[in-house]
Design an enzyme around this catalytic site. Structure first.
Site, short mmCIF file in Angstrom:
data_model
loop_
_atom_site.label_atom_id
_atom_site.label_comp_id
_atom_site.label_asym_id
_atom_site.label_seq_id
_atom_site.Cartn_x
_atom_site.Cartn_y
_atom_site.Cartn_z
CB THR A 38 -0.94 0.01 1.22
OG1 THR A 38 -1.76 -1.16 1.16
CG2 THR A 38 -1.86 1.23 1.20
CG PHE A 87 0.25 4.66 3.66
CD1 PHE A 87 0.77 3.40 3.42
CD2 PHE A 87 -0.89 4.76 4.44
CE1 PHE A 87 0.17 2.26 3.92
CE2 PHE A 87 -1.51 3.62 4.96
CZ PHE A 87 -0.98 2.37 4.69
O1 PRE Z 1 -7.48 -0.56 7.82
C1 PRE Z 1 -6.27 -0.34 7.92
O2 PRE Z 1 -5.52 -0.98 8.65
C2 PRE Z 1 -5.72 0.72 7.12
O3 PRE Z 1 -4.69 1.24 7.46
C3 PRE Z 1 -6.39 1.12 5.85
C4 PRE Z 1 -5.89 0.36 4.63
C5 PRE Z 1 -6.42 1.01 3.33
O4 PRE Z 1 -7.18 1.95 3.37
O5 PRE Z 1 -6.04 0.53 2.26
C6 PRE Z 1 -4.43 0.44 4.57
C7 PRE Z 1 -3.68 -0.57 4.13
C8 PRE Z 1 -4.27 -1.83 3.67
O6 PRE Z 1 -4.24 -1.74 2.27
C9 PRE Z 1 -5.64 -2.02 4.11
C10 PRE Z 1 -6.36 -1.01 4.62
#
Ligand code: PRE
Length: 426
Positions: A304, A306
């Site tokens: 992911t 950020f």
């Molecule tokens: O729910 C979480 O733990 C988050 O940090 C959010 C979140 C997202 O929005 O994509 C972050 C990383 C992962 O891809 C899954 C969920």
């Protein structure tokens, strides 16, 4: 545990005082509200304890104090990777008359104090809230966003927020110094909400981190996989584990909740014996759950991305790889897209991401043709990330050209690329 929410601090967790400062010119503004907290520490880049947001709020007796501005190079906060533009870094707040004076100390009649002159120490980096950067993220402790905050700013104080919007506002209202928000995942795709919020708010992207995401299936100790009737998690996490879940527990319905760690907490708090959560191993530890299955993402390349947001942009540089994010639109809609993209192609500037979102202010463009009727074109906002720093002349020229083809153009940020060595979520 309570995450920062729209009712915090303006609702039931209203702080008892704000510290205000007046800039040398211009109106006074709230620069900080102070909560009693047991913040999250990141000794090794990973959160270690839970923030405990209380309604109580320390009242600063500022009669004889001066405070420094919070925005300054992140290193001053004990970590971090962005340098906020010094041009906007008012280093000292000099007039604190708006802060309530502690009446218990005021046995003597109050004598009006003339303003104190600035000294050299007022100009040195010393954040008024202690030495750690406060970083807002969406979710509760154990969320991947909290881990991303720890990766971006290793010694930060992570501030949980119940919605993305609240994380933006926390920075805008000076409750936090930065927000760290997911924008895209290698398997699940874009987090559209954050693209829309980037446009609606005036924060600047000052960095990015890419976090390998390793999902676990968590349940109360003793729960059997074949008895599960429900799997709950963030929609992104559900989509990243879609195929594996179908193999592991085809009978279980999937339900979306606000964040992965929140799903784990919900199971623990409500003692749900038929429900599992997709979340991190750290969430299992924090909420006393058992790991039923480890590494359930559909592909190990589950990353992911950020972005880190701040009130001020950073000064772009050329001594390391930079990325620039822009958003644009045009009255003639998608017809200009090719011209815009060619501005980058001619200069050998690579695009790393292109995203389109509905143009909320003007969602449809009508094109009337007397002979055949009315064409109804959907209108879009286009988001592009390209691999160049705004300090580079070729990037400046490309943007100058893009501006000619667009009716709206905004630079969301020019910031260092995350170049950490590749390590998939093993
Ligand atoms: O729910 C979480 O733990 C988050 O940090 C959010 C979140 C997202 O929005 O994509 C972050 C990383 C992962 O891809 C899954 C969920």
């Amino acid at each position: 545990m309570q995450a920062l929410s729209p009712s915090t601090p303006t609702g039931n967790l209203r702080p008892t005082s704000y510290v205000r400062t007046r800039r040398p010119s211009g109106p006074s503004r709230i620069v900080r509200c102070i909560y009693r907290s047991d913040p999250v520490h990141f000794p090794n880049g990973i959160g270690a304890s839970r923030a405990d947001w209380q309604s109580s709020c320390a009242i600063l007796n500022a009669s004889n104090k001066t405070f420094s501005h919070q925005d300054q190079p992140a290193e001053a906060h004990g970590g971090g990777s962005d340098h906020v533009a010094a041009v906007n870094g008012h280093k000292a707040a000099i007039d604190l008359k708006l802060v309530p004076i502690d009446s218990s100390n005021s046995s003597a009649p109050a004598v009006p104090q003339p303003p104190k002159p600035l000294t050299i120490t007022d100009l040195s980096p010393a954040p008024m809230h202690g030495s750690r950067l406060r970083v807002a993220y969406q979710g509760v402790p154990g969320a991947y966003s909290e881990a991303a905050a720890g990766k971006a700013y290793p010694n930060c104080e992570a501030i949980p927020c119940d919605q993305f919007e609240v994380a933006f506002q926390a920075v805008e209202l000076w409750i936090a110094d930065r927000a760290v928000l997911p924008v895209e995942n290698s398997l699940g795709g874009s987090i559209h909400r954050n693209y829309d919020l980037l446009l609606r708010h005036r924060l600047h992207i000052v960095g990015e981190v890419q976090l390998p995401v390793h999902h676990c299936l968590l349940a109360l100790p003793g729960t059997r996989m074949d008895y599960l009737s429900r799997v709950i998690s963030h929609p992104q996490a559900l989509s990243q584990c879609e195929h594996t879940l179908t193999k592991l527990c085809p009978q279980a319905a999937r339900e979306a909740v606000d964040d992965t760690a929140g799903a784990a907490e919900y199971i623990a708090v409500n003692n749900l014996r038929d429900t599992a959560a997709i979340a991190s191993a750290r969430a299992a530890k924090l909420y006393g759950l058992q790991v039923l299955a480890d590494g359930i993402q559909d592909d190990s390349s589950n990353v992911t991305r950020f972005v880190m947001l701040a009130r001020e942009p950073i000064i772009p540089r050329t001594d390391r790889p930079f990325k620039t994010s822009i958003v644009f639109a045009h009255d003639q809609g998608t017809s200009v897209l090719f011209k815009v993209l060619s501005a980058f192609a001619f200069r050998n500037i690579s695009l790393t991401k292109i995203e389109s979102r509905p143009h909320r202010n003007r969602p449809i463009r009508l094109v009337d043709d007397a002979n055949v009727g009315t064409a109804k074109h959907f209108e879009y906002m286009f988001y592009i990330d390209f691999e160049a720093s705004l300090a580079e002349v070729r990037a400046q020229n490309a943007l100058a050209e893009v501006q000619e083809f667009t009716s709206f153009l905004r630079v969301l940020g020019s910031y260092p690329m995350d170049m950490t060595p590749w390590s998939p979520s093993a």
